[in-house]
Design an enzyme around this catalytic site. Structure first.
Site, PDB file in Angstrom:
ATOM      1  N   GLN B 256       0.934  -0.035 -37.226  1.00 55.30           N
ATOM      2  CA  GLN B 256       0.610   0.588 -36.149  1.00 55.30           C
ATOM      3  C   GLN B 256       0.674   2.113 -35.865  1.00 55.30           C
ATOM      4  O   GLN B 256      -0.307   2.991 -35.537  1.00 55.30           O
ATOM      5  CB  GLN B 256       1.062   0.026 -34.895  1.00 55.30           C
ATOM      6  CG  GLN B 256       0.567  -1.230 -34.290  1.00 55.30           C
ATOM      7  CD  GLN B 256      -0.931  -1.161 -34.051  1.00 55.30           C
ATOM      8  OE1 GLN B 256      -1.474  -0.354 -33.224  1.00 55.30           O
ATOM      9  NE2 GLN B 256      -1.811  -1.904 -34.950  1.00 55.30           N
ATOM     10  N   HIS B 259      -2.281   4.587 -36.957  1.00 55.35           N
ATOM     11  CA  HIS B 259      -3.370   4.763 -36.187  1.00 55.35           C
ATOM     12  C   HIS B 259      -3.733   6.257 -35.672  1.00 55.35           C
ATOM     13  O   HIS B 259      -4.607   6.904 -35.636  1.00 55.35           O
ATOM     14  CB  HIS B 259      -3.485   3.930 -34.952  1.00 55.35           C
ATOM     15  CG  HIS B 259      -4.123   2.759 -35.215  1.00 55.35           C
ATOM     16  ND1 HIS B 259      -5.311   2.398 -35.854  1.00 55.35           N
ATOM     17  CD2 HIS B 259      -3.617   1.170 -35.287  1.00 55.35           C
ATOM     18  CE1 HIS B 259      -5.592   1.065 -35.889  1.00 55.35           C
ATOM     19  NE2 HIS B 259      -4.568   0.584 -35.619  1.00 55.35           N
ATOM     20  N   GLU B 323       0.843  -3.698 -26.320  1.00 55.99           N
ATOM     21  CA  GLU B 323      -0.534  -4.074 -26.623  1.00 55.99           C
ATOM     22  C   GLU B 323      -0.439  -5.404 -27.476  1.00 55.99           C
ATOM     23  O   GLU B 323      -0.924  -6.350 -27.524  1.00 55.99           O
ATOM     24  CB  GLU B 323      -1.213  -2.888 -27.257  1.00 55.99           C
ATOM     25  CG  GLU B 323      -2.693  -3.314 -27.672  1.00 55.99           C
ATOM     26  CD  GLU B 323      -3.151  -1.939 -28.407  1.00 55.99           C
ATOM     27  OE1 GLU B 323      -2.436  -1.051 -29.011  1.00 55.99           O
ATOM     28  OE2 GLU B 323      -4.485  -2.051 -28.734  1.00 55.99           O
ATOM     29  N   HIS B 324       0.401  -4.982 -28.718  1.00 54.62           N
ATOM     30  CA  HIS B 324       0.706  -6.318 -29.511  1.00 54.62           C
ATOM     31  C   HIS B 324       2.216  -6.463 -29.699  1.00 54.62           C
ATOM     32  O   HIS B 324       2.803  -5.588 -29.683  1.00 54.62           O
ATOM     33  CB  HIS B 324       0.069  -5.598 -31.072  1.00 54.62           C
ATOM     34  CG  HIS B 324      -1.240  -5.015 -31.200  1.00 54.62           C
ATOM     35  ND1 HIS B 324      -1.411  -3.839 -31.158  1.00 54.62           N
ATOM     36  CD2 HIS B 324      -2.463  -5.734 -31.260  1.00 54.62           C
ATOM     37  CE1 HIS B 324      -2.849  -3.615 -31.405  1.00 54.62           C
ATOM     38  NE2 HIS B 324      -3.409  -4.746 -31.414  1.00 54.62           N
ATOM     39  N   ASP B 357      -6.115  -7.777 -35.877  1.00 52.06           N
ATOM     40  CA  ASP B 357      -7.406  -6.702 -36.016  1.00 52.06           C
ATOM     41  C   ASP B 357      -8.546  -6.731 -36.612  1.00 52.06           C
ATOM     42  O   ASP B 357      -9.601  -6.215 -36.204  1.00 52.06           O
ATOM     43  CB  ASP B 357      -6.570  -5.302 -36.660  1.00 52.06           C
ATOM     44  CG  ASP B 357      -5.770  -4.734 -35.668  1.00 52.06           C
ATOM     45  OD1 ASP B 357      -5.820  -4.641 -34.465  1.00 52.06           O
ATOM     46  OD2 ASP B 357      -5.115  -3.716 -36.333  1.00 52.06           O
ATOM     47  N   HIS B 416     -21.011 -13.664  13.131  1.00 53.28           N
ATOM     48  CA  HIS B 416     -20.953 -14.716  12.309  1.00 53.28           C
ATOM     49  C   HIS B 416     -20.652 -15.905  12.863  1.00 53.28           C
ATOM     50  O   HIS B 416     -21.042 -16.941  12.217  1.00 53.28           O
ATOM     51  CB  HIS B 416     -19.526 -14.113  11.650  1.00 53.28           C
ATOM     52  CG  HIS B 416     -19.537 -12.999  10.603  1.00 53.28           C
ATOM     53  ND1 HIS B 416     -19.955 -11.689  10.593  1.00 53.28           N
ATOM     54  CD2 HIS B 416     -19.282 -13.129   9.186  1.00 53.28           C
ATOM     55  CE1 HIS B 416     -19.824 -10.960   9.704  1.00 53.28           C
ATOM     56  NE2 HIS B 416     -19.420 -11.950   8.731  1.00 53.28           N
TER      57      HIS B 416
END
Lengths: 425, 425
Positions: B256, B259, B323-324, B357, B416
């Site tokens: 990670q 990235h 996230e992961h 991924d 209504h």
């Protein structure tokens, strides 16, 4: 109600276009409310409540005594009605929770699955006004409870005496919501988004509101708080043909018109005479309504469109993407299959939109302003997340490892590749 | 990697807080790009492409010949890997489509159900760069195709010669996407949100991008275009204990980190020695990475936290909401049950994040920056809406009618109420 004459679908799309909501003028004031509450917490909430609501309650949190007292104020027949609604809403929403975890073997040794998990902390906003919409408490708090949200915060503006409408409080109590705050407007949204000394910070905010509330929700959403969906004026489309009961259709059209002068309704009808009959009937009924002034304005801005078949009507409602869609024709069930863009669909002559607003079981928080093209109405997914899980066996990584290495290398992500390589060794 | 010493959960929450993304500075330029494209269509797109990408392709739409040529350029082993990934992603996402319409009888004579319907028009953005992430084409276009989206538009910035990376084109062709436009940045988001002479207007936009793309997505989202989810730097948490394989855990953390310099990883470990071993191993592996410069910066900003049990590790990852999340312990399956906040969870020592991924079948578009508290990762719900339907029989409205009338009257919505009254007569 005016008639749209259209030459083709594109032309209909242009002529039925909704007026754009203007919010640029209030963004600065809403931004400053958000900043104040973020920086000064409860102190800012109290100052802003005093400023906008003219007085500020001594305690922002409604006490257990207030909740108990409210219960006594609600008439028995209304309590019974609310319990019927609660039961139906619970049944339908409960059915949407996927407890089974279908484990998918995507390839040998690899299992992937989803799990539905409640959002831990959610906030509910209920607007004030002369007759606050307690039904929205049911529509938001019931799924939140069923989901298993651990913290449910409800904000609603205080009335002049510093209290909240008793039916709103009764519904909150009925659903076991103990954190009811007497805070309204953008300051309520800010308090829930950032948290204050007394108001817990939540991860997602639900509920309708005025322009200030809507803009505040948009602004906190662009940072870190999720929101239910974009808000806009209420809408209804009715699909009718020569056999449609004009009295029912007219009553349905007006039921949305009474929400506000900017509400919009559309009549899609395959018979010119029926169109005239429905409009005449609506004008007759309009005279009898307590909220005639509001309904009249909305009705004047609404449209009828004459089509050459019921199928064509659905093609056009799919272009308009209404919040509510009533199919008031004999072939309603067939037409229902062709619906692509709508929030909630009412199939057949007895399925009036009011039923879905209150008690049939479906949710009444629905996408407006054409958002039905991309958004669902509120449902259990709105209160839960789907987390993905995977297990990979030693054999599984051996089988798929080379493919991952090849793709990672092609994306020049060698550390990604290496995470597989060390496992293949 | 620094170590977080924390005194309690609240303290951990503060110390693990992610740095806030600053976007205010670019909002004006993005707004002007959106306005230009909205008003001048293709002409503006061409001007902006020339300005930001230095040259503008003769045709914005990639031709069938370009797609065919790209296919020939992709090496066979990469094609094979992509087909393996495609197959797994298809299997897992297909399993999420609910075709059965469970009709729920909420009360006598009332049936309510949901139907999953594809969003008709969707847009996919694929960023450029030296090695564009073709895997994202798979992750976005496969569910869009499975959902049955009728129009799928893909935009990706042109390279200096005016072409798009051949693997991106190959993946698009493989999935039957014919509308691939050589447009990048905020102008691509604007073109898909508003439509131009050549680019179709879509209802929802998916895909990652730089700050300009992210802000453009936020801005069009506050009007009428839906977006997938808020975007932020990539993240990974690894839960480890004394039995964890340090080489695997180190490789995962670094995967990670490569990235971007703002990527964040967190190591949650119940053994001090193992913490040191994993960090030392990561520093060793770091030296060997081609993207060492990037990964080193991210690694320096990342944290380790020593906990007294694996359960405590999960309590903290639930606060951080990564996230992961990799569970690299022997009791991974038990820990998985306790996960409340995470995008995608990798259970056990062979389940590396790289697998998700690329090729195991789960989606790699996931909530970052703590959004996992309220958002799901991309799944079939992201490409489909759930429309609610209801039928009510004559008997059904008789049974429930009074409850609706009572509630509508209490909300002072007489139109209504009247929509029911006319049906009860």
């Amino acid at each position: 109600m005016f008639t749209i004459d259209y030459s083709n679908d594109k032309d209909f799309e242009l002529r039925s276009k909704r007026p754009a909501a203007k919010t640029d003028d209030i963004i600065p004031v809403v931004k400053s409310v958000l900043e104040e509450v973020k920086n000064k917490g409860d102190k800012a909430v109290r100052e802003l409540t005093l400023k906008f609501d003219k007085s500020c309650p001594k305690e922002l949190l409604a006490t257990a005594e207030e909740l108990d007292a409210a219960e006594k104020e609600v008439p028995e027949d209304l309590k019974k009605a609310i319990l019927i609604a609660k039961n139906n809403i619970e049944k339908f929403h409960q059915s949407q929770i996927i407890t089974e975890r279908k484990k998918i073997t995507t390839s040998e040794g690899i299992e992937c699955w989803q799990k539905m998990v409640a959002i831990e902390k959610v906030g509910i906003y209920i607007p004030g006004g002369s007759a606050p919409l307690f039904s929205t408490v049911l529509m938001l708090a019931i799924p939140a409870k069923l989901a298993g949200c651990k913290e449910i915060v409800l904000c609603s503006p205080p009335r002049s005496g510093g209290s909240i409408n008793s039916v709103v409080l009764y519904c909150a109590k009925l659903l076991g919501i103990t954190k009811v705050f007497k805070i309204g407007g953008a300051q309520a949204i800010a308090a829930m988004a950032y948290g204050t000394e007394t108001v817990p910070k939540v991860s997602k905010i639900f509920g309708p509101g005025n322009r200030f509330v809507t803009v505040a929700k948009q602004l906190v959403n662009s940072c870190e708080t999720a929101i239910d969906m974009p808000a806009g004026p209420s809408e209804l489309a009715v699909v009718a043909d020569k056999n449609t009961n004009a009295e029912f259709a007219a009553a349905d059209l007006l039921s949305q018109c009474e929400h506000g002068p900017d509400s919009q309704v559309g009549l899609f009808v395959s018979d010119e005479d029926k169109k005239n009959e429905i409009i005449a009937e609506a004008e007759r009924q309009l005279e009898l309504l307590p909220r005639k002034d509001i309904a009249q304005k909305a009705f004047a801005l609404s449209f009828a469109v004459v089509v050459d078949s019921n199928e064509k009507a659905i093609e056009l409602t799919n272009i308009w993407a209404p919040e509510h869609l009533i199919l008031a024709t004999d072939d309603a069930e067939i037409l229902a299959e062709k619906v692509i863009n709508a929030g909630s669909v009412f199939v057949g002559k007895y399925a009036c939109e009011s039923a879905g607003d209150y008690a049939s079981g479906t949710n009444h928080t629905l996408p407006t302003n054409g958002a039905a093209k991309a958004y669902s109405g509120l449902n259990m997914d709105s209160f839960m997340k789907k987390i993905t899980f995977q297990t990979i066996s030693e054999n599984g990584i051996k089988k798929i490892g080379n493919a991952i290495e090849t793709m990672a290398a092609a994306e020049q992500l060698d550390a990604h590749k290496n995470a597989v390589t060390v496992r293949l060794k």
